[in-house]
Design a protein around this motif. Structure first.
Motif, short mmCIF file in Angstrom:
data_model
loop_
_atom_site.label_atom_id
_atom_site.label_comp_id
_atom_site.label_asym_id
_atom_site.label_seq_id
_atom_site.Cartn_x
_atom_site.Cartn_y
_atom_site.Cartn_z
N VAL A 62 0.87 -1.18 0.00
CA VAL A 62 0.00 0.00 0.00
C VAL A 62 0.90 1.22 0.00
O VAL A 62 1.89 1.25 0.72
N ARG A 63 0.54 2.21 -0.80
CA ARG A 63 1.32 3.46 -0.79
C ARG A 63 0.46 4.62 -1.25
O ARG A 63 -0.47 4.44 -2.04
N ALA A 64 0.76 5.79 -0.71
CA ALA A 64 0.12 7.02 -1.16
C ALA A 64 0.87 7.47 -2.40
O ALA A 64 2.10 7.49 -2.42
N ILE A 92 -4.48 6.34 -3.13
CA ILE A 92 -3.87 5.18 -2.51
C ILE A 92 -3.76 4.10 -3.57
O ILE A 92 -4.75 3.75 -4.22
N CYS A 114 -4.19 5.70 4.30
CA CYS A 114 -3.02 4.85 4.06
C CYS A 114 -2.36 4.46 5.38
O CYS A 114 -2.03 3.30 5.59
N ASN A 128 4.65 9.46 5.60
CA ASN A 128 3.72 9.57 4.49
C ASN A 128 3.58 11.05 4.13
O ASN A 128 3.01 11.80 4.91
#
Length: 134
Positions: A62-64, A92, A114, A128
């Motif tokens: 998972v990543r922004a 996301i 996120c 983040n």
């Protein structure tokens, strides 16, 4: 019909279509949205009916990301789905197991979403840029 009459009709039609588009576009967050449950990321209709689920066990990463340019990630458009309901620069990107490997979503608070998702996955909350948290 005169030229002026035709011009007014065309301008009226374009304005009506633009108005309809804007109404639909700004209503999308009320029609469908995203939520985290104890076991999955869900896409929900009217904030109550789950129509799509990504179980936590199927999530690889998972990543922004920037919603318009997902750089640094090899995203095959035939193996990705974009479920966006907001005009935003942050989104996301969820990499998961299965046929559609990547899912791009636009929750109300992408950074917080996120971070919370990473905590629920047991990966902690890394730095983040979109949320400014730990």
């Amino acid at each position: 019909m005169t030229t002026l009459g035709k011009l007014i009709a065309v301008v009226g039609a374009v304005a009506s279509l633009a108005g309809i588009f804007l109404c639909i576009f700004f209503m999308l967050p009320y029609i469908y949205d995203f939520r985290l449950t104890s076991a999955a990321v869900e896409v929900v209709l009217f904030r109550s009916i789950a129509i799509y689920k990504i179980p936590f066990g199927d999530i690889r990463s998972v990543r922004a990301v920037n919603a318009f340019s997902v750089s640094g990630v090899a995203v095959n458009p035939f193996r990705a789905i974009r479920i966006g309901n907001r005009f935003t620069s942050k989104a996301i990107l969820i990499e998961k197991r299965g046929m559609l490997t990547f899912v791009l979503i636009t929750p109300k608070d992408p950074g917080g979403f996120c971070d919370e998702l990473l905590i629920r996955l047991g990966e902690g909350a890394p730095v983040n840029p979109s949320s400014g948290s730990k």
